[in-house]
Design a protein around this motif. Structure first.
Motif, short mmCIF file in Angstrom:
data_model
loop_
_atom_site.label_atom_id
_atom_site.label_comp_id
_atom_site.label_asym_id
_atom_site.label_seq_id
_atom_site.Cartn_x
_atom_site.Cartn_y
_atom_site.Cartn_z
N THR A 169 57.13 24.80 30.92
CA THR A 169 57.33 25.51 29.65
C THR A 169 56.12 26.34 29.25
OG1 THR A 169 56.51 23.63 28.33
CG2 THR A 169 58.87 23.68 28.84
N ILE A 170 55.00 26.23 29.96
CA ILE A 170 53.85 27.08 29.65
C ILE A 170 54.27 28.52 29.93
CG2 ILE A 170 51.44 27.61 30.14
CD1 ILE A 170 51.13 24.76 31.21
N PRO A 171 54.29 29.39 28.93
CA PRO A 171 54.79 30.76 29.14
C PRO A 171 53.95 31.53 30.16
CG PRO A 171 54.66 30.23 26.80
CD PRO A 171 53.94 29.14 27.53
N THR A 172 54.63 32.36 30.93
CA THR A 172 53.94 33.18 31.93
C THR A 172 52.89 34.07 31.28
OG1 THR A 172 55.82 33.17 33.45
CG2 THR A 172 54.29 35.02 33.62
N ILE A 199 47.91 23.18 38.58
CA ILE A 199 48.06 22.32 37.41
C ILE A 199 48.73 21.02 37.84
CG2 ILE A 199 49.02 22.12 35.08
CD1 ILE A 199 49.23 25.18 35.03
N PRO A 200 48.13 19.86 37.57
CA PRO A 200 48.77 18.59 37.93
C PRO A 200 50.10 18.41 37.20
CG PRO A 200 46.46 18.26 37.35
CD PRO A 200 46.82 19.66 36.94
N THR A 244 49.85 16.30 31.16
CA THR A 244 50.35 16.46 29.80
C THR A 244 49.68 15.42 28.89
OG1 THR A 244 52.21 14.97 30.22
CG2 THR A 244 52.57 17.31 30.63
N ARG A 245 49.79 15.65 27.60
CA ARG A 245 49.03 14.83 26.65
C ARG A 245 49.39 13.35 26.72
NH1 ARG A 245 45.52 16.53 23.41
NH2 ARG A 245 46.17 18.69 23.73
N ASP A 246 50.64 13.02 27.01
CA ASP A 246 51.02 11.60 27.03
C ASP A 246 50.98 10.99 28.43
OD1 ASP A 246 53.12 13.20 27.83
OD2 ASP A 246 54.66 11.80 27.12
N LYS A 247 50.63 11.78 29.46
CA LYS A 247 50.59 11.26 30.83
C LYS A 247 49.18 11.23 31.42
CE LYS A 247 55.18 11.22 31.04
NZ LYS A 247 55.97 9.97 31.10
N ARG A 249 46.54 24.09 27.42
CA ARG A 249 46.73 22.69 27.05
C ARG A 249 47.13 21.82 28.24
NH1 ARG A 249 49.81 23.25 21.15
NH2 ARG A 249 48.19 24.55 20.18
N ALA A 250 46.43 22.08 29.35
CA ALA A 250 46.68 21.30 30.57
C ALA A 250 45.43 21.38 31.44
CB ALA A 250 47.89 21.85 31.33
#
Length: 464
Positions: free
Chosen positions: A30-33, A92-93, A97-100, A142-143
């Motif tokens: 979902t990270i926009p291009t 990007i792994p 994400t914030r909860d993982k 944010r990653a």
């Protein structure tokens, strides 16, 4: 900034049956291009520099087993000195994400990036240039990420097979895998020698413990601090619970600790594996360092020989090597999990595709689809490694397919029972014996059989 729609290549499906699978590709996608393009430009260039107009375009987004890869091209107008467009990869792994994401993930990723920087700055091994990395989520996308150059070249699998892998009908892949035409054989030999030369460049990078080399956080000046614990969080294809390993001071400690953690319940299988680890090279060797200054005390006097440990690429397979049209290696990628290890399983080891016959579960359906030519190509690689790094380390190359099979069992990538059976099948006196029956009898005690196994397994494992 996006001029064309990027190619999207998403194949991952979540494993709902694995409670340890933290991959969240859906969120990363979902990270926009446009955000990715702007982010990379701001990472690399100052907004105050308006002399050159730069555009960044995402050309492709694809996924491997554990990462989301964004391919980007930066164009400059006017182009200074006719410089071509710059191709980059943002890695990007999938669980970034914030909860993982957790502290152990951040630790491993930061040191992966720093190991790549170390290799590039101190050797001629062709690895990507790390331009920037952040193991936190406190950034514009944010990653966590690693931004690196995209190396030139074509996948080694295409050169090895003589044509693009995806164009060959699957049922025919094995037909000419073992008997290559003269032109293709020449390319294969060139490739194997070039790969051995590239990996031999890692020889000077030595460490006094087994584990993850840890570096300072300085972006400008990288400083080696110590060897730390390694966190294993996935097998070849699936995520696992986070498991800490090391650091270890000796080969014997490393291998025996791994076997103890497997908790093999079959006493017969365990006896075979115990015999294996009691043999060289798993007991370790105390030898002089290849770096002469490490073998001297503060007063300049030589120290007693000790074990030194070197780097290992965790997945040196055809999909992670790039070559030119002649087979010369132009790049080696995917250094995730690279760590300092005992020499017998290190950079001198045979690449994965030359040891599939010792990986339980591998068949003719797996690349390189060979049946009887493994030993032929192993000998070529062994000779090249001896030529490029000398006999001290290359003595392990010849039988590294066996050593790596043991490591795969200890890591849980394959079953100890299957590897123990491979050992039994390699010993002429036991070749026609039912492995399961042998394990049962060893489990209740069979001193004569144990004695013979100790002799024969030691012969099989002895470095050549």
């Amino acid at each position: 900034m996006t001029q064309n729609t990027p190619v999207l290549s998403y194949t991952y499906l979540p494993n709902t049956y694995n409670p340890y699978d933290r991959r969240d590709f859906a969120t990363i996608r979902t990270i926009p291009t446009g955000v990715l393009e702007t982010f990379v430009l701001t990472l690399l260039y100052s907004p105050a520099d308006t002399r050159i107009q730069r555009t960044c375009r995402v050309t492709q987004r694809k996924e491997g087993s554990f990462h989301h890869a964004v391919f980007l091209t930066i164009t400059e107008r006017p182009s200074p000195s006719g410089h071509p467009d710059q191709d980059l990869i943002l890695k990007i792994p999938a669980h970034g994400t914030r909860d993982k994401w957790c502290a152990q993930d951040a630790y491993m990723m930061a040191n992966e990036a720093n190991i790549m920087r170390l290799i590039r700055h101190t050797t001629s091994c062709p690895v990507p240039q790390v331009l920037a990395f952040d193991w936190t989520l406190n950034n514009g996308i944010r990653a966590p990420y690693i931004l690196m150059t995209k190396l030139n070249g074509i996948p080694a699998v295409d050169v090895w097979l003589g044509q693009p892998y995806k164009r060959i009908p699957k049922p025919t892949l094995h037909l000419h895998a073992d008997n290559a035409a003269p032109g293709l054989e020449k390319k294969r030999v060139t490739f194997l020698r070039s790969l051995a030369r590239a990996m031999s460049q890692l020889a000077p990078l030595e460490f006094d413990q087994i584990g993850i080399p840890v570096f300072s956080d300085g972006a400008q000046k990288m400083e080696f601090l110590s060897v730390g614990e390694a966190w294993r969080w996935h097998s070849r294809r699936d995520m696992q619970d986070l498991i800490a390993s090391g650091p270890f001071d000796s080969s014997a400690e490393f291998f025996c600790t791994a076997l103890a953690e497997i908790c093999e319940s079959d006493r017969g299988v365990r006896k075979v594996m115990d015999i294996v680890l009691e043999c060289a090279p798993f007991t370790g060797t105390r030898e002089p360092s290849l770096c002469a200054n490490k073998e001297k005390e503060g007063d300049g006097k030589p120290t007693a020989p000790r074990e030194w440990f070197v780097l290992r690429h965790n997945d040196l397979d055809l999909q992670n090597v790039l070559v030119d049209e002649h087979g010369n290696v132009t790049g080696i990628i995917d250094w995730d999990g690279c760590m300092a290890v005992p020499r017998c399983i290190s950079y001198t080891s045979l690449p994965t595709f030359l040891r599939r016959d010792w990986l339980p579960g591998s068949t003719m359906g797996h690349v390189p689809h060979m049946t009887w030519a493994f030993e032929h190509y192993r000998q070529i690689y062994v000779a090249a490694m001896k030529e490029f790094c000398g006999p001290a380390d290359a003595k392990f190359t010849l039988k590294s397919h066996i050593y790596q099979a043991v490591l795969a069992a200890l890591d849980g990538d394959v079953d100890c029972r299957d590897v123990a059976k491979l050992f039994i099948q390699e010993i002429p006196e036991f070749r026609r014996v039912d492995g399961e029956a042998l394990f049962r009898r060893l489990g209740v005690g069979w001193p004569d059989a144990e004695g013979l196994l100790k002799v024969k397994i030691a012969e099989l494992l002895r470095p050549g």
